[in-house]
Design a protein around this motif. Structure first.
Motif, short mmCIF file in Angstrom:
data_model
loop_
_atom_site.label_atom_id
_atom_site.label_comp_id
_atom_site.label_asym_id
_atom_site.label_seq_id
_atom_site.Cartn_x
_atom_site.Cartn_y
_atom_site.Cartn_z
N LEU A 154 0.85 -1.19 0.00
CA LEU A 154 0.00 0.00 0.00
C LEU A 154 0.89 1.24 0.00
O LEU A 154 1.72 1.42 0.89
N ALA A 155 0.72 2.09 -1.02
CA ALA A 155 1.43 3.39 -1.02
C ALA A 155 0.38 4.46 -0.74
O ALA A 155 -0.10 4.57 0.38
N GLY A 156 -0.03 5.23 -1.76
CA GLY A 156 -1.07 6.25 -1.53
C GLY A 156 -2.46 5.66 -1.41
O GLY A 156 -3.38 6.30 -0.89
N GLY A 157 -2.65 4.46 -1.93
CA GLY A 157 -3.94 3.77 -1.81
C GLY A 157 -4.99 4.21 -2.81
O GLY A 157 -6.11 3.70 -2.80
N THR A 158 -4.67 5.12 -3.72
CA THR A 158 -5.72 5.67 -4.61
C THR A 158 -6.15 4.67 -5.69
O THR A 158 -7.22 4.83 -6.26
N LEU A 192 0.93 16.67 -14.04
CA LEU A 192 -0.10 17.68 -13.77
C LEU A 192 -1.38 17.43 -14.58
O LEU A 192 -2.45 17.91 -14.20
N LYS A 193 -1.24 16.68 -15.66
CA LYS A 193 -2.44 16.36 -16.46
C LYS A 193 -3.07 15.03 -16.02
O LYS A 193 -3.96 14.51 -16.69
N SER A 194 -2.59 14.47 -14.93
CA SER A 194 -3.12 13.20 -14.41
C SER A 194 -4.08 13.47 -13.27
O SER A 194 -3.80 14.31 -12.40
N ALA A 211 -1.08 10.29 -4.18
CA ALA A 211 -0.56 9.17 -4.99
C ALA A 211 0.95 9.23 -5.14
O ALA A 211 1.54 10.30 -5.32
N SER A 212 1.57 8.05 -5.13
CA SER A 212 3.03 7.96 -5.24
C SER A 212 3.44 7.68 -6.69
O SER A 212 2.64 7.20 -7.50
N MET A 213 4.70 7.92 -6.96
CA MET A 213 5.24 7.68 -8.31
C MET A 213 5.24 6.18 -8.63
O MET A 213 4.85 5.76 -9.71
N GLY A 214 5.67 5.36 -7.66
CA GLY A 214 5.68 3.91 -7.89
C GLY A 214 4.28 3.37 -8.11
O GLY A 214 4.04 2.56 -9.00
N GLY A 215 3.34 3.85 -7.29
CA GLY A 215 1.94 3.41 -7.42
C GLY A 215 1.37 3.81 -8.76
O GLY A 215 0.59 3.06 -9.37
N ASN A 216 1.76 4.98 -9.25
CA ASN A 216 1.25 5.42 -10.57
C ASN A 216 1.65 4.42 -11.65
O ASN A 216 0.85 4.07 -12.52
N SER A 268 -1.51 5.01 -17.39
CA SER A 268 -0.61 6.00 -16.77
C SER A 268 -0.07 7.01 -17.78
O SER A 268 0.50 6.64 -18.81
N ASP A 269 -0.19 8.30 -17.45
CA ASP A 269 0.43 9.36 -18.26
C ASP A 269 1.93 9.43 -17.97
O ASP A 269 2.74 9.60 -18.88
N LEU A 270 2.27 9.34 -16.69
CA LEU A 270 3.68 9.39 -16.28
C LEU A 270 4.51 8.35 -17.04
O LEU A 270 5.62 8.65 -17.52
N ALA A 271 3.97 7.14 -17.17
CA ALA A 271 4.73 6.06 -17.81
C ALA A 271 5.06 6.40 -19.26
O ALA A 271 6.12 6.03 -19.77
#
Ligand SMILES: Cc1cc2nc3c(=O)[nH]c(=O)nc-3n(C[C@H](O)[C@H](O)[C@H](O)COP(=O)(O)OP(=O)(O)OC[C@H]3O[C@@H](n4cnc5c(N)ncnc54)[C@H](O)[C@@H]3O)c2cc1C
Ligand code: SF4
Length: 325
Positions: free
Chosen positions: A26-30, A93-95, A104-109, A160-163
Motif C-alpha cells: 500500500l502506497a497512496g492507496g488511490t 499535472l495532467k493526471s 498518490a506515489s510515483m511507484g503506485g502510478n 498511466s500518463d507518467l509512464a
C-alpha cells in the motif's frame, strides 16, 4: 471490503519478507483501496510501505533520481523536474486531480491498473481479472480501448500518463526484494497482454519499485506532454504524446517520443524517430513521420478514429515544440 491484516514495516528487508502469498503493498492507496472496495483486489494482507526509505528527488550528472514514494504533486512541482524534464512535470499535472496527486506515489502510478469498466465490475467476465473468462470489451462500445498491442484476450489501454513520459525518456526503475536489486527499462518492464493479460509487468512477488532513474538528456529541457481527452481535466487520455525535441531553426537533430491512450502499454515509437532525425523542421516532415506511429494498429469497431487522432496529436506536439505556428 473484506477483512485483511495490516502491517507497517520500516525497512525494505522487512517489507519484502513480510510479503506473503496474497499480499499487496500500500502506497497512496488511490488505486488499491478503490479496487479492494470493488472486490477486484482481495488481499489477505496489506503491507503499508509509507515508512520505507524510498524518498528523494535528485538531479545529478547522470540524470534524475526519484524515490518511488515521492508524491506525484511534489515531483510535478520540483524545480529540477520542471526545468530539465518539463514532459514529466506536465504528464503528472495532467493526471487525475490535485487531491489524488497529493496522495498518490510515483511507484503506485506506474503500477495502477487499467480503467476498463469490465475489469472493475466483478459481475462481468474479464480475462485480466479472472483468466479464461473472456473479454466482453472486444464486442462492446469500445471507443476508449487500445488500437496497438492488443490481443484476442485483452484490448485495455494502459492508463498511466507518467509512464508514457518515462518511456519516451528511456527511464529505468530499480526493483528490490531483500538484498536483491535489479534495474529494468520501463519500456521492457510492461508486457503485452498476449494470451495472459493478467501478467502486466515483470514485477516478481514481494518485489518493490524503489526508485525511478531518468538518464541525463540536456535537450529534454525542450519537451512537452500533450494529452487529448473528452474533458480537459480529471480524465484519462484518448490519445497523448510525450515528446522531447533537439532541433535548430531548420533541421531536427534528434527526438524522443512515445504515445499513450492508444496502446496496451505505454507505446514507444522506434520507427518514427528515424523519420525525424536529420529531416527539415516542418509540417510535411511531421505528417510523414506520424504515419509510422500507428504501424500494426488493429482498431476495434468503435475506435477507428484513434488511428488518425494519435497521428494528429503527434503532429500537433511537434508543431508546438518546433515553434511552428
Ligand atoms: C478518479 C481517478 C482519476 C485518475 N486519473 C489519472 C490520470 O488521468 N492519469 C494517470 O496517470 N493516473 C490517473 N489516476 C491514477 C492515479 O494516478 C493512481 O491511482 C495513483 O498514481 C496510484 O498511486 P498510489 O500511490 O495511490 O498507489 P496504490 O493505490 O497505493 O498502489 C497501486 C498499486 O501499486 C502497488 N504499489 C504501489 N507502490 C508500489 C511500489 N513502490 N512497489 C511495488 N508495488 C507498489 C500496490 O500494491 C497496488 O497494487 C487516477 C485515479 C483516480 C482514482
Ligand atoms: S479489455 Fe482486458 S481488462 Fe477489459 S474486459 Fe477485456 S480482458 Fe478485461
Amino acid at each position: 471490503m473484506r477483512p485483511f491484516t495490516y502491517g507497517s514495516p520500516s525497512s525494505i528487508d522487512q517489507a519484502t519478507s513480510d510479503f506473503g502469498q496474497n499480499s499487496s503493498f500500500l502506497a497512496g492507496g488511490t488505486t488499491l483501496v478503490d479496487l479492494m472496495k470493488l472486490d477486484v483486489m482481495i488481499p489477505a494482507q496489506v503491507v503499508d510501505i509509507n515508512h520505507l526509505p524510498m524518498h528523494g528527488i535528485k538531479f545529478t550528472s547522470d540524470g534524475l533520481h526519484i524515490g518511488a514514494l515521492e508524491k506525484m504533486s511534489d515531483v510535478a512541482e520540483h524545480p529540477d523536474v520542471m526545468t530539465n524534464y518539463p514532459v514529466i512535470s506536465q504528464a503528472l499535472l495532467k493526471s487525475a486531480s490535485a487531491q489524488i496527486r497529493n496522495m498518490a506515489s510515483m511507484g503506485g502510478n506506474l503500477l495502477q491498473r487499467t480503467r476498463c469498466g469490465f475489469f472493475r465490475d466483478v459481475s462481468t467476465p474479464c480475462n485480466k481479472r479472472q483468466p479464461g473468462t473472456g473479454c466482453p470489451a472486444i464486442d462492446s462500445w469500445n471507443r476508449g480501448f487500445a488500437i496497438l498491442g492488443t490481443s484476442s484476450s485483452c484490448v485495455a489501454t494502459h492508463p498511466s500518463d507518467l509512464a508514457v513520459a518515462l518511456v519516451a525518456l528511456d527511464a529505468s526503475i530499480r526493483l528490490q526484494s531483500g538484498n536483491n536489486e535489479r534495474f529494468v527499462k520501463l519500456d521492457d518492464f510492461y508486457l503485452l497482454p498476449g494470451d495472459s493479460p493478467e501478467k502486466e509487468n515483470q514485477l516478481r512477488p514481494g518485489e518493490l519499485i524503489t526508485e525511478i532513474r531518468v538518464p541525463l538528456l540536456p535537450w529534454a529541457r525542450r519537451s512537452l506532454y500533450l494529452k487529448i481527452r473528452d474533458r480537459e481535466s480529471y480524465e484519462f487520455a484518448l490519445s497523448s504524446v510525450a515528446l522531447a525535441l533537439d532541433a535548430d531553426a531548420n533541421t531536427i537533430r534528434d527526438a524522443r517520443l512515445a504515445v499513450g491512450g492508444v496502446g496496451t502499454k505505454p507505446w514507444n515509437l522506434p520507427n518514427v524517430r528515424p523519420e525525424l532525425i536529420g529531416k527539415p523542421l516542418n509540417q510535411r516532415t511531421f505528417e510523414a513521420a506520424a504515419k509510422f506511429a500507428t504501424e500494426g494498429a488493429r482498431p476495434l469497431r468503435h475506435n477507428v478514429f484513434k488511428v488518425e487522432l494519435v497521428q494528429r496529436t503527434l503532429v500537433r506536439a511537434l508543431m508546438d515544440l518546433g515553434g511552428i505556428a
